[in-house]
Design a protein around this motif. Structure first.
Motif, PDB file in Angstrom:
ATOM      1  N   PHE A 116       0.853  -1.189   0.000  1.00 40.39           N
ATOM      2  CA  PHE A 116       0.000   0.000   0.000  1.00 40.39           C
ATOM      3  C   PHE A 116       0.884   1.233   0.000  1.00 40.39           C
ATOM      4  O   PHE A 116       1.856   1.318   0.753  1.00 40.39           O
ATOM      5  N   PHE A 117       0.541   2.202  -0.837  1.00 40.03           N
ATOM      6  CA  PHE A 117       1.277   3.465  -0.918  1.00 40.03           C
ATOM      7  C   PHE A 117       0.372   4.574  -0.412  1.00 40.03           C
ATOM      8  O   PHE A 117      -0.635   4.917  -1.054  1.00 40.03           O
ATOM      9  N   GLN A 118       0.725   5.136   0.742  1.00 33.61           N
ATOM     10  CA  GLN A 118      -0.103   6.139   1.403  1.00 33.61           C
ATOM     11  C   GLN A 118      -0.309   7.371   0.528  1.00 33.61           C
ATOM     12  O   GLN A 118      -1.432   7.835   0.368  1.00 33.61           O
ATOM     13  N   LEU A 119       0.761   7.925  -0.036  1.00 29.33           N
ATOM     14  CA  LEU A 119       0.634   9.139  -0.836  1.00 29.33           C
ATOM     15  C   LEU A 119      -0.164   8.905  -2.113  1.00 29.33           C
ATOM     16  O   LEU A 119      -0.929   9.759  -2.552  1.00 29.33           O
ATOM     17  N   LYS A 120       0.014   7.762  -2.696  1.00 31.27           N
ATOM     18  CA  LYS A 120      -0.706   7.414  -3.919  1.00 31.27           C
ATOM     19  C   LYS A 120      -2.144   7.000  -3.615  1.00 31.27           C
ATOM     20  O   LYS A 120      -2.998   7.000  -4.490  1.00 31.27           O
ATOM     21  N   ARG A 121      -2.379   6.625  -2.348  1.00 30.92           N
ATOM     22  CA  ARG A 121      -3.667   6.109  -1.889  1.00 30.92           C
ATOM     23  C   ARG A 121      -4.112   4.923  -2.745  1.00 30.92           C
ATOM     24  O   ARG A 121      -5.235   4.876  -3.247  1.00 30.92           O
ATOM     25  N   GLY A 122      -3.190   4.008  -2.889  1.00 31.61           N
ATOM     26  CA  GLY A 122      -3.489   2.820  -3.675  1.00 31.61           C
ATOM     27  C   GLY A 122      -2.557   1.686  -3.322  1.00 31.61           C
ATOM     28  O   GLY A 122      -1.597   1.844  -2.571  1.00 31.61           O
ATOM     29  N   THR A 123      -2.863   0.560  -3.879  1.00 29.83           N
ATOM     30  CA  THR A 123      -2.103  -0.664  -3.623  1.00 29.83           C
ATOM     31  C   THR A 123      -1.545  -1.183  -4.940  1.00 29.83           C
ATOM     32  O   THR A 123      -2.196  -1.071  -5.981  1.00 29.83           O
ATOM     33  N   VAL A 124      -0.350  -1.756  -4.870  1.00 38.00           N
ATOM     34  CA  VAL A 124       0.263  -2.373  -6.046  1.00 38.00           C
ATOM     35  C   VAL A 124       0.566  -3.828  -5.721  1.00 38.00           C
ATOM     36  O   VAL A 124       1.195  -4.126  -4.705  1.00 38.00           O
ATOM     37  N   TRP A 125       0.071  -4.710  -6.584  1.00 43.06           N
ATOM     38  CA  TRP A 125       0.423  -6.125  -6.510  1.00 43.06           C
ATOM     39  C   TRP A 125       1.474  -6.388  -7.566  1.00 43.06           C
ATOM     40  O   TRP A 125       1.450  -5.782  -8.636  1.00 43.06           O
ATOM     41  N   GLU A 126       2.386  -7.325  -7.256  1.00 42.71           N
ATOM     42  CA  GLU A 126       3.395  -7.672  -8.263  1.00 42.71           C
ATOM     43  C   GLU A 126       3.615  -9.177  -8.322  1.00 42.71           C
ATOM     44  O   GLU A 126       3.462  -9.881  -7.333  1.00 42.71           O
ATOM     45  N   TRP A 127       3.952  -9.641  -9.535  1.00 43.80           N
ATOM     46  CA  TRP A 127       4.264 -11.040  -9.810  1.00 43.80           C
ATOM     47  C   TRP A 127       5.628 -11.088 -10.471  1.00 43.80           C
ATOM     48  O   TRP A 127       5.871 -10.369 -11.444  1.00 43.80           O
ATOM     49  N   LYS A 128       6.494 -11.954  -9.977  1.00 38.50           N
ATOM     50  CA  LYS A 128       7.792 -12.158 -10.644  1.00 38.50           C
ATOM     51  C   LYS A 128       7.528 -12.946 -11.915  1.00 38.50           C
ATOM     52  O   LYS A 128       6.908 -14.007 -11.879  1.00 38.50           O
ATOM     53  N   ILE A 129       7.991 -12.418 -13.067  1.00 37.50           N
ATOM     54  CA  ILE A 129       7.729 -13.085 -14.343  1.00 37.50           C
ATOM     55  C   ILE A 129       9.009 -13.536 -15.040  1.00 37.50           C
ATOM     56  O   ILE A 129       8.952 -14.268 -16.016  1.00 37.50           O
ATOM     57  N   ASP A 130      10.153 -13.083 -14.552  1.00 33.48           N
ATOM     58  CA  ASP A 130      11.451 -13.531 -15.081  1.00 33.48           C
ATOM     59  C   ASP A 130      12.428 -13.445 -13.926  1.00 33.48           C
ATOM     60  O   ASP A 130      12.603 -12.384 -13.334  1.00 33.48           O
ATOM     61  N   ASP A 131      13.034 -14.566 -13.586  1.00 33.79           N
ATOM     62  CA  ASP A 131      13.912 -14.573 -12.416  1.00 33.79           C
ATOM     63  C   ASP A 131      15.337 -14.119 -12.713  1.00 33.79           C
ATOM     64  O   ASP A 131      16.159 -14.049 -11.816  1.00 33.79           O
ATOM     65  N   ASN A 147      -8.129   3.234  -4.054  1.00 36.56           N
ATOM     66  CA  ASN A 147      -8.681   2.984  -2.713  1.00 36.56           C
ATOM     67  C   ASN A 147      -9.956   2.165  -2.740  1.00 36.56           C
ATOM     68  O   ASN A 147     -10.324   1.547  -1.752  1.00 36.56           O
ATOM     69  N   ASP A 148     -10.661   2.168  -3.859  1.00 41.15           N
ATOM     70  CA  ASP A 148     -11.888   1.373  -4.000  1.00 41.15           C
ATOM     71  C   ASP A 148     -11.593  -0.070  -4.387  1.00 41.15           C
ATOM     72  O   ASP A 148     -12.519  -0.862  -4.585  1.00 41.15           O
ATOM     73  N   GLY A 149     -10.315  -0.404  -4.535  1.00 42.82           N
ATOM     74  CA  GLY A 149      -9.937  -1.767  -4.894  1.00 42.82           C
ATOM     75  C   GLY A 149     -10.121  -2.079  -6.362  1.00 42.82           C
ATOM     76  O   GLY A 149     -10.239  -3.245  -6.740  1.00 42.82           O
TER      77      GLY A 149
END
Length: 163
Positions: A116-131, A147-149
């Motif tokens: 969660f990024f407070q200033l951005k007021r949003g969440t970022v999900w990440e997936w590793k796609i190349d190791d 913020n609404d998901g």
């Protein structure tokens, strides 16, 4: 021999090597293999989704260290229908603005991380796609939520290692 292969796969998976997924996928045959055989090779799924046609899709994510997520669909008759590795460009393109987290999880499986990024007021999900094992750096696919998901966008980045 089969028992030796199973023990070797168990050992490799315990230390984080997913080469056994390659063997497991090759040994399972859509239209022939059973749900019991899938569970024997992959274990219990991380998530299960019921589909409208009576089938069930099982999620087998290799995040956060792996670069794969298998969605395995088993029919109502208990027979394997499909094995799909969903961390690919075709599936990434299906993530659209306005989707919710459940819809994204259904497409891509469990993310490697969520922040969660407070200033951005949003969440970022990440997936590793190349190791980055081929001499490169690890690459991640990201999905940003407000913020609404709801999805506001996608992206990717390379995590550069200190040299």
């Amino acid at each position: 021999m089969k028992r030796l292969l199973g023990c070797l796969c168990a050992l490799l998976s315990a230390i984080g090597i997913t080469a056994c997924d390659y063997l497991n996928v090759r040994q399972l045959q859509p239209g022939v293999s059973t749900a019991a055989e899938v569970r024997e090779r992959f274990g219990p799924p991380h998530m299960e989704w019921r589909n409208e046609d009576g089938s069930t899709t099982w999620e087998y994510s290799r995040q956060p260290e792996g670069v794969e997520c298998f969605m395995i669909t088993v029919g109502g008759d208990g027979i394997l229908r499909e094995i799909e590795q969903v961390l690919n460009e075709e599936i990434f393109a299906r993530v659209e603005k306005g989707m919710n987290g459940d819809q994204v999880r259904r497409l891509l499986g469990k993310p490697a991380s969520s922040q969660f990024f407070q200033l951005k007021r949003g969440t970022v999900w990440e997936w590793k796609i190349d190791d980055g094992q081929a001499g490169g750096e690890p690459v991640y696919f990201t999905v940003s939520f407000n913020n609404d998901g709801r999805v506001t966008g996608t992206g990717r980045y390379t995590r550069y290692r200190g040299r």
